[in-house]
Design a protein around this motif. Sequence first.
Motif, PDB file in Angstrom:
ATOM      1  N   ALA A   1       0.833  -1.201   0.000  1.00 33.94           N
ATOM      2  CA  ALA A   1       0.000   0.000   0.000  1.00 33.94           C
ATOM      3  C   ALA A   1       0.870   1.256   0.000  1.00 33.94           C
ATOM      4  O   ALA A   1       0.521   2.278  -0.612  1.00 33.94           O
ATOM      5  N   GLY A   2       2.017   1.168   0.661  1.00 39.84           N
ATOM      6  CA  GLY A   2       2.949   2.286   0.654  1.00 39.84           C
ATOM      7  C   GLY A   2       3.468   2.583  -0.738  1.00 39.84           C
ATOM      8  O   GLY A   2       3.581   3.743  -1.143  1.00 39.84           O
ATOM      9  N   MET A   3       3.772   1.535  -1.512  1.00 39.75           N
ATOM     10  CA  MET A   3       4.232   1.727  -2.881  1.00 39.75           C
ATOM     11  C   MET A   3       3.123   2.283  -3.768  1.00 39.75           C
ATOM     12  O   MET A   3       3.374   3.068  -4.688  1.00 39.75           O
ATOM     13  N   LYS A   4       1.859   1.906  -3.481  1.00 38.32           N
ATOM     14  CA  LYS A   4       0.725   2.462  -4.205  1.00 38.32           C
ATOM     15  C   LYS A   4       0.621   3.968  -3.959  1.00 38.32           C
ATOM     16  O   LYS A   4       0.378   4.750  -4.884  1.00 38.32           O
ATOM     17  N   ARG A   5       0.842   4.381  -2.698  1.00 31.00           N
ATOM     18  CA  ARG A   5       0.826   5.814  -2.371  1.00 31.00           C
ATOM     19  C   ARG A   5       1.977   6.533  -3.071  1.00 31.00           C
ATOM     20  O   ARG A   5       1.839   7.674  -3.522  1.00 31.00           O
ATOM     21  N   VAL A   6       3.131   5.872  -3.156  1.00 31.51           N
ATOM     22  CA  VAL A   6       4.264   6.445  -3.876  1.00 31.51           C
ATOM     23  C   VAL A   6       3.877   6.732  -5.323  1.00 31.51           C
ATOM     24  O   VAL A   6       4.163   7.799  -5.872  1.00 31.51           O
ATOM     25  N   GLN A   7       3.167   5.796  -5.924  1.00 39.04           N
ATOM     26  CA  GLN A   7       2.763   5.954  -7.317  1.00 39.04           C
ATOM     27  C   GLN A   7       1.771   7.104  -7.469  1.00 39.04           C
ATOM     28  O   GLN A   7       1.853   7.899  -8.421  1.00 39.04           O
ATOM     29  N   GLU A   8       0.838   7.227  -6.517  1.00 39.07           N
ATOM     30  CA  GLU A   8      -0.140   8.321  -6.565  1.00 39.07           C
ATOM     31  C   GLU A   8       0.552   9.681  -6.455  1.00 39.07           C
ATOM     32  O   GLU A   8       0.229  10.622  -7.190  1.00 39.07           O
ATOM     33  N   ILE A   9       1.500   9.768  -5.525  1.00 34.75           N
ATOM     34  CA  ILE A   9       2.222  11.024  -5.338  1.00 34.75           C
ATOM     35  C   ILE A   9       3.071  11.343  -6.568  1.00 34.75           C
ATOM     36  O   ILE A   9       3.179  12.493  -7.000  1.00 34.75           O
TER      37      ILE A   9
END
Length: 498
Positions: free
Chosen positions: A233-241
């Motif tokens: 989920a952290g990597m998903k947030r990285v992608q969103e940012i």
Amino acid sequence: MNYEYKHISKLVPRHRVPFFISILLTTVLSPVTMGYDSLMMGNLNALPQYLDYFHIRDDAALLGWMSAAVWVGSILSCFLMQQLSDKLGRKKSIVISVIVGLVGVILQSAAKNIAMFSIGRVIIGFGTQLSVAAAPTLISELALPKHRGFLGGLAFTCFQVGALIASGVTYGTRNITTTWAWRIPSIIQCVPALFSIAALVFIPESPRWLISVGQFDKASEVISIAEGIDIDAGMKRVQEIQVVIEEEKARVSSSPWKEITKGVYNWKRLFIMLTQGLVTELAGSSVGTYYFSLLLNQAGVTDVSTVLQVGIIQSSWCLVIALIACFTLDIVGRKPQALFGTTGMIVSFFILGGLIKKYGNSDNVSGSYGAIACMFLFQGFYNLCWTPMNTLYPPEIWPFKLRSAGVTVFKFFNCGFGLFGTFILPIGMSNLGWKFYMLNAGYDIIFLPIIYFVWVETKGVSLETLDELIGCPVVLDEESLSSVELVQVDGRGKSDKQ
């Protein structure tokens, strides 16, 4: 399944509570230093040992310069703020600023003349403002939207912690007959800076800055801890940012200084920064810090011990109110709290001016106490909004690519108006007397419609979607997310496509 954090330092806490405690230890210590300096100078202005050593007892202009010199350094630091924060990162900027500030404290403490003391204060201002710009940006980029008001506001609220410490220290040294009466308080100014350096080893870099330089693995681990989510989920947030950062790059030129004046939305941001800088420094706050002793003298309180005792009580009062404000900013909102606090400041100054006119030169003890009470009310209303908003609001309203530049603009306005106010205030207070407070109150009224009609409410909104409030929309759709290619960059400048 427990994830092994391999990319961030082993000293960074892996759980949210100790993680944010470590962040706060660093971010609040810079405002502690600034608050200490502010009240220390205010109290030194009441010490005969300081005034007589530099022969400034009856020179209002020179007295103003000795306090205002710190703002000269603060203004000069604005020319490096954005470059340091964006090129080296938020964390390294804090380290550099602390070291510079320590050099200034050494010169100030060892001063043999006005020139040496002034140079020390210029250097202190340079270092302190670099840190006060980088630290709030770091915490705003780490905090969740629902906690950002408290954490961002708490950063500058600790200005009052430093003010309280300074009040206690100068009260304790008041009876020393030598120059150590003012040198000891100056030396103790090093302590928060030393603690700040020690705390830095326990905090990570801003995940948004890490993403901007391609260090996605580190960023995902920091976000995972900060938001209490798993690493995927952290990597998903990285992608969103990263989507938002890429969109910003598409519309922002290579230099943020070329972009910052483009578009109505950026001019609106600049106007908000201008008005916040004005109200923060010229709405009357310096009366309760740098020149509180002059106010007390005008109200009929002249005994040095009594002046310092009142300063301790005032600092405690301001700290309590500012802490309450940090909690309410995420409940009430930025704009309503700013409107309420500013209205209270205006009323308090009008009443204060009337009381000083009637009782300032009399022996009426009740009248003098009434004037002091009004100043306490003013400080309470000020700390209810403008103390926590100082470090909270500027980083919130700017997108990532312009955030450091935007905060730099605010600090330039803030420091410029601070220099003007700190230098002019003793002259205005001495020459105008009670009329000074009436004029200040009337001038503060201008800010009410500006806050109501121009400012934007940022409560509970993520940094990635704040652009919509300004009129510059950001779209996070599935197509955008799937099209982003994350290219990992290691510490040696090598990349690895993921």
